[in-house]
Design an enzyme around this catalytic site. Structure first.
Site, PDB file in Angstrom:
ATOM      1  CG  HIS A  60      54.104  51.801  55.417  1.00 17.51           C
ATOM      2  ND1 HIS A  60      53.891  53.000  56.032  1.00 17.51           N
ATOM      3  CD2 HIS A  60      53.705  50.854  56.301  1.00 17.51           C
ATOM      4  CE1 HIS A  60      53.376  52.803  57.239  1.00 17.51           C
ATOM      5  NE2 HIS A  60      53.245  51.501  57.423  1.00 17.51           N
ATOM      6  CD  GLU A  61      53.202  47.228  55.448  1.00 20.53           C
ATOM      7  OE1 GLU A  61      53.779  46.846  56.491  1.00 20.53           O
ATOM      8  OE2 GLU A  61      52.146  47.895  55.464  1.00 20.53           O
ATOM      9  CG  HIS A 112      56.595  48.310  59.442  1.00 19.12           C
ATOM     10  ND1 HIS A 112      56.683  48.936  60.664  1.00 19.12           N
ATOM     11  CD2 HIS A 112      55.439  48.763  58.881  1.00 19.12           C
ATOM     12  CE1 HIS A 112      55.617  49.734  60.842  1.00 19.12           C
ATOM     13  NE2 HIS A 112      54.853  49.652  59.757  1.00 19.12           N
ATOM     14  CD  GLU A 142      52.984  53.197  61.252  1.00 19.39           C
ATOM     15  OE1 GLU A 142      53.144  51.992  61.536  1.00 19.39           O
ATOM     16  OE2 GLU A 142      52.328  53.571  60.257  1.00 19.39           O
TER      17      GLU A 142
END
Lengths: 505, 505
Positions: free
Chosen positions: A269-270, A273, A299
């Protein structure tokens, strides 16, 4: 470009670069607080953060900012600027007008109130006592209503709030989008609840040594194309990503000894980003456009990597062997298909941040509807727990047994962040729509994943999205990439296909 | 205090607190660069550091700073201020006048020159080619001479430079102090060279695993009373200490796999700096006095812990067993007395930073004498290598075989830091003089060390020195603590007693 315009732009660039510098400093001061700053330095550190934040606010609302953005907004001057330059002016002007319009005294009171309210919220969440938090929340809502008047009411009062996070989306559009999404997801969730084909998750409840979790996380980040010369991975209580500049993008994760999937998916997830921030065009450095296009688009990139790639069958058919090598004892005898089903199990649960890929969207829709009721229909703060619980019963078939597991669970409202929640689900919808195009333009998409060749995917996303940073609006990006405006059917289609197969519906 | 003075002081405090905040931010930005910032972010980071440094300079030389310090310097206003307040005003005024007096254009050229010269110096040091560096050094000297004229010549031109680092010491005093020190150390060094009783250092040349070195370093820091809730230990190429504020003091070390003593003594050294910064009175936070009294006093605390405590017999009679436990194989069969002698061996060597506790002072005296020749006698840059080598021959009996091992070894001159070197040796002299008082006032000093009870020593130093920060001058501190001005005999006495016994002279 006329000489005068050129000279003014150079001066304006100096101001922008100052803003960028302070923003980088603030980013590092925050990162450091959350990754290992000594406890006893926190108070002084908070003053330092307050000082530099104040300086950023001062520059954003300064007379020179007002004059520059007015000058560059004249039609005869705009004609001489590039698209990127015009976008910079537009964003700065918007920020200037928004911040300018609030009386300094109200803003100061509001800042003190929200800082205080977060502590009160923490205590209330601990005890589950909504009444102790309610007076603070009422005041925050009242201030926000006052600010909406200053900012100017758009189509509706809540539209003014949404505009801060996802500039192109209105209540009218979101009512339609979330309505359509909800109407397709609620029956899907019901069907899954009724399905007898539940995955076995028991094998996930074991001890997974932290060192091995970290090794595997670093390996996966490398596979994604995370550039370790332009970023780093650290630990913090809550995972986050922060881009100080495209050459310095930092992510964190939290290793839970009894949960191997938490850190894996937070790294994906990170990492999503981070890929975005690392691949923003260097030309935008030193301008306010060197960041993601919006919360929702940002997101979409974390969700695309975490869920659509990271929770896909192809991904684990490639990487499960590596995971097993890192945890040979724990995963001995667990087949890849069992693992795939376990990490995609759906459950109607109370807590948003622990929700699965599917029900997560319903958690968001509930918050969106409630915030709209507060600002457009005058819903009283005291009535929030009742409304909250009723909606959980309606959409997820469960009623929170306490306010701690219900209306008190999220920090956002205590900080006045109304209008923010929608971004999370918008991210999922953008991601599914982008994925649809990605699959068309890169037909070997699944084969690439199955072969562990993720870089062409990163390159496609860089080409189509990352490099633009904030120089395009969210709707420009989604239309430029996919050829149509945001359409919730892509997410519904994706989820229906995935879970119909998984749960044999 | 009159109402007007009170109100003005509050405004002035706002300015000081802003300066403190920016200084903390700069400290963190630098710390991060040296402890793990990603390579590709360095360029943007340098701009950010430049931006905030510029802001600090702007505030220090601002009209308001000028007006505030002028107002608070009026005798009828000074009467109403506390000693601490008057010291703040005095230091700010000095900084203001010093920075104000230099033409902006010269300062800018000088900043560009020194930034460039450091790269040139690095290359020159690599190749040993002094001639490639000499033109840059000549320009730096010329700029410094120009600045001295602006700053105002004190008793001599070099006095103006010394005044920046050690405000109370003049060439007249230092000539006497260093002269006396040199006259006692040169014969001592000669006697040691001639002594047949050389310690055996061979056992130090082994592999000492990094993890164990780190564990031992953390243990020793804990023993010293380093507060890990108000600081942290990290790794960097060159060890350093940086106090962001008294609640956040960071030190670094560098673990060499084939050298166990390097990290131990650098931890003791940087730990000494850190104890100072951690124990500055909280009342000074937010003012420019929340730092060490001077470079020399700061260095006295690192040297006292590194050498006078850390290289003492009592210390190793207590802690050698712990060290052996960390490295049981490497130190099996090595007696504590052998270890004690090995870590105190004296050698006439070329490189200052690798020098032992005794000859180190001669390295400094050489630099002091040469800098004085440059600024007071007009010594030409081209003549530096010759003068350098002659002095090494005269004081240490060795001639550097290359300029890399001679005049090019230190970074300081490439950055224009003339007048700084003296602080290192002043630190040793202050430390020995303070140690003398400490032993009188805490007669159980050696027993405390031998019992591993170091906290009373830290408390004594806090009471006498640390808590004052920069609210006293170096000479006020040394006289208040020891009852007399700086006296080099204490260091000479200490070194003679220690090494006469060690080398059986």
């Amino acid at each position: 470009m006329e000489q005068l315009v050129k000279e003014e732009w150079e001066k304006f660039s100096g101001l922008l670069s100052k803003l960028s510098g302070y923003t980088e400093a603030i980013g590092l001061l925050h990162w450091d607080l959350r990754t290992g700053a000594p406890r006893k330095g926190v108070e002084t550190r908070s003053n330092t953060i307050g000082l530099i934040s104040g300086e950023i606010f001062r520059l954003q609302t300064s007379t020179e900012m007002g004059e520059f953005t007015q000058f560059f907004s004249r039609p005869e001057v705009m004609n001489q600027l590039s698209d990127v330059q015009n976008k910079i002016v537009k964003d700065c002007r918007k920020e200037y007008e928004r911040s300018q319009s609030i009386p300094a005294k109200s803003y100061e009171e509001y800042s003190v109130l929200t800082a205080h309210a977060q502590t009160i919220w923490e205590e209330a969440k601990e005890s589950g006592d909504f009444n102790s938090f309610a007076p603070y929340l009422s005041k925050i809502v009242a201030f926000t209503q006052e600010f909406i008047d200053h900012w100017g009411v758009k189509d509706s009062r809540y539209d003014t709030l949404l505009d801060m996070y996802e500039p192109d989306l209105t209540v009218e559009k979101l009512d339609d989008i979330f309505g359509r999404l909800r109407s397709r997801l609620v029956p899907l969730v019901e069907a899954i609840s009724a399905s007898p084909n539940k995955p076995d998750k028991e094998f996930l409840a074991q001890v997974f040594p932290k060192e091995q979790q970290e090794k595997f996380g670093l390996f996966i980040l490398g596979q994604m194309g995370f550039d370790f010369e332009a970023g780093r991975l650290d630990e913090s209580v809550h995972p986050f990503a922060t881009g100080l500049n495209p050459g310095d993008v930092r992510i964190t994760t939290n290793y839970l000894p009894d949960n191997v999937t938490s850190a894996v998916f937070s790294s994906l997830h990170e990492g999503g980003h981070a890929l975005y921030e690392q691949n923003i065009s260097k030309e935008l450095v030193g301008t306010p456009l060197a960041q993601g296009a919006s919360m929702g688009i940002h997101e979409s990139q974390s969700r695309l990597w975490e869920n659509m790639i990271g929770r896909s069958r192809a991904f684990w058919h490639r990487y499960y062997g590596d995971l097993q090598q890192h945890f040979p004892e724990q995963l001995a005898g667990v087949e890849v298909e069992d693992f795939y089903r376990a990490i995609n199990s759906v459950a109607n649960s109370f807590i948003r941040i622990e929700a699965d890929e599917l029900t997560y969207n319903l958690h968001i829709i509930i918050r969106y509807e409630i915030e709209k009721l507060i600002f457009n229909e005058g819903l009283e703060v005291n009535d929030l727990p009742g409304v909250w619980n009723a909606k959980y019963q309606e959409y997820l078939g469960i009623t929170p047994p306490s306010n701690a597991l219900g209306v008190l669970q999220d920090v956002h409202w205590s900080g006045g962040d109304f209008g923010y929640f929608a971004s999370y689900s918008l991210g999922n919808m953008y991601a599914a729509q982008i994925l649809n195009t990605l699959r068309q333009e890169l037909p070997e998409f699944e084969d690439l994943i199955a072969a562990g060749n993720l870089l062409p995917i990163k390159d496609w996303l860089t080409e189509k999205i990352y490099r633009y940073g904030q120089s395009l609006t969210p709707s420009q990006i989604i239309e430029q990439v996919t050829g149509e405006p945001l359409n919730p059917d892509y997410l519904a289609d994706y989820l229906e296909a995935k879970y119909t197969e998984l749960y044999q519906l």
